[in-house]
Design an enzyme around this catalytic site. Structure first.
Site, PDB file in Angstrom:
ATOM      1  CB  ALA A   1      -9.974   5.309   0.287  1.00  0.00           C
ATOM      2  CE  LYS A   2      -7.659  10.230   5.375  1.00  0.00           C
ATOM      3  NZ  LYS A   2      -7.982   9.101   6.227  1.00  0.00           N
ATOM      4  NE  ARG A   3      -7.644   2.284  -1.871  1.00  0.00           N
ATOM      5  CZ  ARG A   3      -7.615   2.281  -0.963  1.00  0.00           C
ATOM      6  NH1 ARG A   3      -8.129   2.280   0.375  1.00  0.00           N
ATOM      7  NH2 ARG A   3      -8.615   1.113  -1.235  1.00  0.00           N
TER       8      ARG A   3
END
Ligand code: GLU
Length: 301
Positions: free
Chosen positions: A273-275
């Site tokens: 994911a983006k994180r």
């Protein structure tokens, strides 16, 4: 690898007439390892088929998408040694095309205005007899006088596809909708005709409040306009395919074949994911990993 009697082998082993596929990222963040796997999967399929690979920038959500992320996408994919056709289709440049498709659906009486907030939609789903899981949102147009009053008051609204209206319009063809699913490369399974069951998604939003279009509509219009013959994307979009096939039927557009590849997972089994900032292609590159090393790691030569 599939057995030699498996007809899917032929589809992947030689030039396939007019094969066109695409990678369609949203520039709302940096690409990560999972995106690289997806882009490489589509790019490799086009290469093996002697076909075309397109890149499409899905940036209809102006609040989340940013030009610097688009620039990063181009840079990262070039670093990965991918080649794509120019010009690249950027969805925000083609809002008129989506409006035209929405107008057609409106003219056919297949969409309705929805003034509900997200909270109201969730509350409505929760009130349904079988609970949230089994109750996708289904609605209907407001009584004309109420709708007129809300419009008069300048209330924002989304356009939703009415599954009831779609079913009535297509009649028997609604029951017969299906798509051809191509097995992921290397999986020993055959082609599959998958019945399209849009009911699971409910009355999806085709034009978001303040944006005027939404994901499903833009994708269907673009895949048709760009002549995409095989959509290659992650399994997380399998459910989306059902609703997109319905939209193709309603708009008289061809249905491509679909290949849903397994998602690349983190060592803990979760999705990237983006994180996961250490797993962006930029961070990987800056850590000194070469594109050739990453490609090999992901199973590509
Ligand atoms: N833009 C979508 C995403 O970034 C992909 C759409 C598609 O492949 O149909 O998840």
């Amino acid at each position: 690898m599939p057995d030699s009697h498996d007809s899917s082998v032929e589809a992947h082993d030689g030039p396939v007439d007019g094969f066109v596929t695409r990678f369609a990222p949203s520039p709302s963040g940096l690409l990560h390892r999972g995106h690289a796997f997806s882009a490489l999967t589509a790019h490799e399929a086009a290469r093996v088929a002697g076909g075309r690979f397109l890149l499409r920038i899905e940036d209809i959500d102006a609040e989340r998408c940013r030009p610097e992320f688009e620039a990063a996408i181009l840079e990262d994919l070039a670093w990965l040694d991918l080649r794509w056709e120019r010009p690249v289709r950027r969805q925000s440049d083609h809002l008129d095309d989506y409006q035209a498709a929405l107008r057609r659906l409106r003219d056919m009486g297949l969409v309705y205005r929805c003034f509900r907030t997200r909270k109201e939609v969730l509350a409505e789903i929760a009130r349904a007899p079988h609970g949230p899981e089994s109750a996708p949102f289904r609605g209907e147009p407001l009584p004309p006088a109420e709708e007129a009053a809300r419009l008069e008051g300048g209330e924002p609204y989304a356009w939703r596809l009415s599954l009831d209206a779609a079913r009535a319009r297509l009649g028997r063809a609604y029951e017969l909708m299906a798509f051809l699913q191509i097995p992921p490369q290397g999986e020993d399974v055959d082609f599959e005709i998958v019945p399209a069951e849009p009911e699971a998604a409910g009355d999806v939003v085709l034009a978001r409040k303040g944006i005027g279009v939404a994901y499903h509509l833009a994708v269907v219009v673009d895949d048709a306009l760009q002549g995409v013959t095989q959509v290659i994307r992650g399994r997380d979009l399998f459910e989306a395919t059902h609703i997109q096939v319905l939209l193709q039927k309603l708009l008289g557009l061809p249905t491509p074949s679909y290949r849903h590849h397994p998602l690349l997972l983190r060592p803990d089994g979760k999705r990237y994911a983006k994180r996961d900032t250490a797993e962006t292609l930029r961070a990987i590159r800056e850590s000194g990993v070469t594109a050739a090393e990453l490609r090999r790691e992901l199973g590509f030569s």
